[in-house]
Motif scaffolding. Structure first.
Motif, PDB file in Angstrom:
ATOM      1  N   LEU A   1      -4.619  -4.219   4.098  1.00  0.00           N
ATOM      2  CA  LEU A   1      -3.340  -4.603   3.507  1.00  0.00           C
ATOM      3  C   LEU A   1      -2.251  -3.562   3.745  1.00  0.00           C
ATOM      4  O   LEU A   1      -1.078  -3.916   3.860  1.00  0.00           O
ATOM      5  CB  LEU A   1      -3.510  -4.869   2.012  1.00  0.00           C
ATOM      6  CG  LEU A   1      -4.345  -6.099   1.651  1.00  0.00           C
ATOM      7  CD1 LEU A   1      -4.506  -6.215   0.138  1.00  0.00           C
ATOM      8  CD2 LEU A   1      -3.735  -7.364   2.225  1.00  0.00           C
ATOM      9  N   THR A   2      -2.631  -2.290   3.808  1.00  0.00           N
ATOM     10  CA  THR A   2      -1.635  -1.244   4.079  1.00  0.00           C
ATOM     11  C   THR A   2      -1.399  -1.028   5.564  1.00  0.00           C
ATOM     12  O   THR A   2      -0.502  -0.281   5.937  1.00  0.00           O
ATOM     13  CB  THR A   2      -2.060   0.086   3.438  1.00  0.00           C
ATOM     14  OG1 THR A   2      -3.329   0.485   3.969  1.00  0.00           O
ATOM     15  CG2 THR A   2      -2.113  -0.012   1.937  1.00  0.00           C
ATOM     16  N   GLY A   3      -2.191  -1.654   6.412  1.00  0.00           N
ATOM     17  CA  GLY A   3      -1.990  -1.550   7.847  1.00  0.00           C
ATOM     18  C   GLY A   3      -2.566  -0.299   8.478  1.00  0.00           C
ATOM     19  O   GLY A   3      -2.198   0.047   9.599  1.00  0.00           O
ATOM     20  N   THR A   4      -3.470   0.387   7.790  1.00  0.00           N
ATOM     21  CA  THR A   4      -4.052   1.598   8.361  1.00  0.00           C
ATOM     22  C   THR A   4      -5.321   1.331   9.149  1.00  0.00           C
ATOM     23  O   THR A   4      -5.910   2.276   9.687  1.00  0.00           O
ATOM     24  CB  THR A   4      -4.354   2.631   7.247  1.00  0.00           C
ATOM     25  OG1 THR A   4      -5.256   2.050   6.310  1.00  0.00           O
ATOM     26  CG2 THR A   4      -3.097   3.068   6.550  1.00  0.00           C
TER      27      THR A   4
ATOM     28  N   SER B   1     -12.259  -0.606  -0.098  1.00  0.00           N
ATOM     29  CA  SER B   1     -11.494   0.288   0.770  1.00  0.00           C
ATOM     30  C   SER B   1     -10.967  -0.433   2.001  1.00  0.00           C
ATOM     31  O   SER B   1      -9.815  -0.225   2.401  1.00  0.00           O
ATOM     32  CB  SER B   1     -12.354   1.465   1.209  1.00  0.00           C
ATOM     33  OG  SER B   1     -12.767   2.202   0.114  1.00  0.00           O
TER      34      SER B   1
ATOM     35  N   LEU C   1      -5.863   6.924   6.787  1.00  0.00           N
ATOM     36  CA  LEU C   1      -4.477   7.263   7.113  1.00  0.00           C
ATOM     37  C   LEU C   1      -4.375   8.301   8.218  1.00  0.00           C
ATOM     38  O   LEU C   1      -3.422   8.295   8.996  1.00  0.00           O
ATOM     39  CB  LEU C   1      -3.758   7.784   5.865  1.00  0.00           C
ATOM     40  CG  LEU C   1      -3.408   6.756   4.795  1.00  0.00           C
ATOM     41  CD1 LEU C   1      -2.879   7.437   3.548  1.00  0.00           C
ATOM     42  CD2 LEU C   1      -2.399   5.764   5.328  1.00  0.00           C
TER      43      LEU C   1
ATOM     44  N   VAL D   1      -9.530   5.629   2.019  1.00  0.00           N
ATOM     45  CA  VAL D   1      -8.164   5.234   2.360  1.00  0.00           C
ATOM     46  C   VAL D   1      -7.405   6.427   2.960  1.00  0.00           C
ATOM     47  O   VAL D   1      -6.680   6.278   3.952  1.00  0.00           O
ATOM     48  CB  VAL D   1      -7.441   4.667   1.123  1.00  0.00           C
ATOM     49  CG1 VAL D   1      -5.967   4.453   1.395  1.00  0.00           C
ATOM     50  CG2 VAL D   1      -8.096   3.356   0.702  1.00  0.00           C
TER      51      VAL D   1
ATOM     52  N   ILE E   1      -8.011  -2.613   1.113  1.00  0.00           N
ATOM     53  CA  ILE E   1      -6.810  -1.789   0.924  1.00  0.00           C
ATOM     54  C   ILE E   1      -6.282  -1.301   2.267  1.00  0.00           C
ATOM     55  O   ILE E   1      -5.071  -1.335   2.528  1.00  0.00           O
ATOM     56  CB  ILE E   1      -7.112  -0.607  -0.025  1.00  0.00           C
ATOM     57  CG1 ILE E   1      -7.363  -1.109  -1.442  1.00  0.00           C
ATOM     58  CG2 ILE E   1      -5.969   0.407  -0.023  1.00  0.00           C
ATOM     59  CD1 ILE E   1      -7.876  -0.052  -2.394  1.00  0.00           C
ATOM     60  N   MET E   2      -7.184  -0.847   3.133  1.00  0.00           N
ATOM     61  CA  MET E   2      -6.756  -0.359   4.440  1.00  0.00           C
ATOM     62  C   MET E   2      -6.150  -1.467   5.291  1.00  0.00           C
ATOM     63  O   MET E   2      -5.190  -1.239   6.028  1.00  0.00           O
ATOM     64  CB  MET E   2      -7.940   0.296   5.165  1.00  0.00           C
ATOM     65  CG  MET E   2      -8.369   1.609   4.546  1.00  0.00           C
ATOM     66  SD  MET E   2      -9.966   2.214   5.117  1.00  0.00           S
ATOM     67  CE  MET E   2      -9.707   2.363   6.854  1.00  0.00           C
TER      68      MET E   2
END
Length: 185
Positions: free
Chosen positions: A69-72, A63, A23, A19, A66-67
């Motif tokens: 959902l966080t937009g990364t 991972s 970023l 993650v 998560i990536m």
């Protein structure tokens, strides 16, 4: 089923690293948004070479969710990482089931990972260009815009997959599965 706490910690560390690398990965602008270079997948490949297929697929899926959902990471990057991990997991599980991966095999798997990333990213960008307005010229423009980043990503996968695989394997052997000299069962 017994859960090894050290193995779970190793997987959690790999998820956090994926993650964080997601970023700080390179980004470039396309007409429909920002494309993120999928450099985080190298961590999942290192876990594949150290811990095995199950741990690597688990780390990659958690991972990538998560990536996303966080937009990364965008959809092209997620599909490229997941397909690369799945294909290399199939290759490692099919060919190298009972023995450790040698240095030459690590280099070969790194080259395969780099080529897969190049083909999958460029193919995904071509599909995104076709979905944008249905014209081949737009697809070629997307491919041309993403070529420098996908070549850089492919080269990084080819070089860093064996190196990080060695490091992850060393960490796995010394932290997760230490050899006890008194108990050699």
């Amino acid at each position: 089923m017994r859960i090894n706490i050290k193995s779970l910690g190793y997987a959690a560390l790999a998820v956090v690293l994926m993650v964080l690398v997601g970023l700080v990965s390179a980004r470039f602008i396309l007409p429909t948004g920002v494309f993120v270079a999928p450099w985080a997948g190298i961590i999942a490949l290192a876990v594949l070479l150290a811990a095995g297929v199950g741990d690597a697929l688990g780390v990659a899926i958690v991972s990538l969710v998560i990536m996303f959902l966080t937009g990364t990471a965008d959809l092209v990057a997620i599909v490229a990482i997941l397909l690369t991990v799945v294909i290399l997991a199939w290759l490692v599980g099919w060919q190298l089931r009972d023995r450790a991966v040698t240095h030459q095999q690590l280099i070969f798997l790194g080259l395969i990972a780099g080529l897969l990333q190049l083909v999958l990213i460029e193919g995904g960008l071509a599909i995104a260009g076709l979905c944008f307005d249905g014209q081949g010229a737009t697809a070629l423009a997307y491919v041309r815009l993403g070529l420098s980043t996908s070549i850089l990503t492919a080269l990084l996968y080819a070089v860093l997959t064996p190196l990080l695989g060695l490091g992850a394997r060393w960490l796995w052997r010394h932290w997760v599965t230490p050899v006890d000299s008194d108990n050699k069962e």
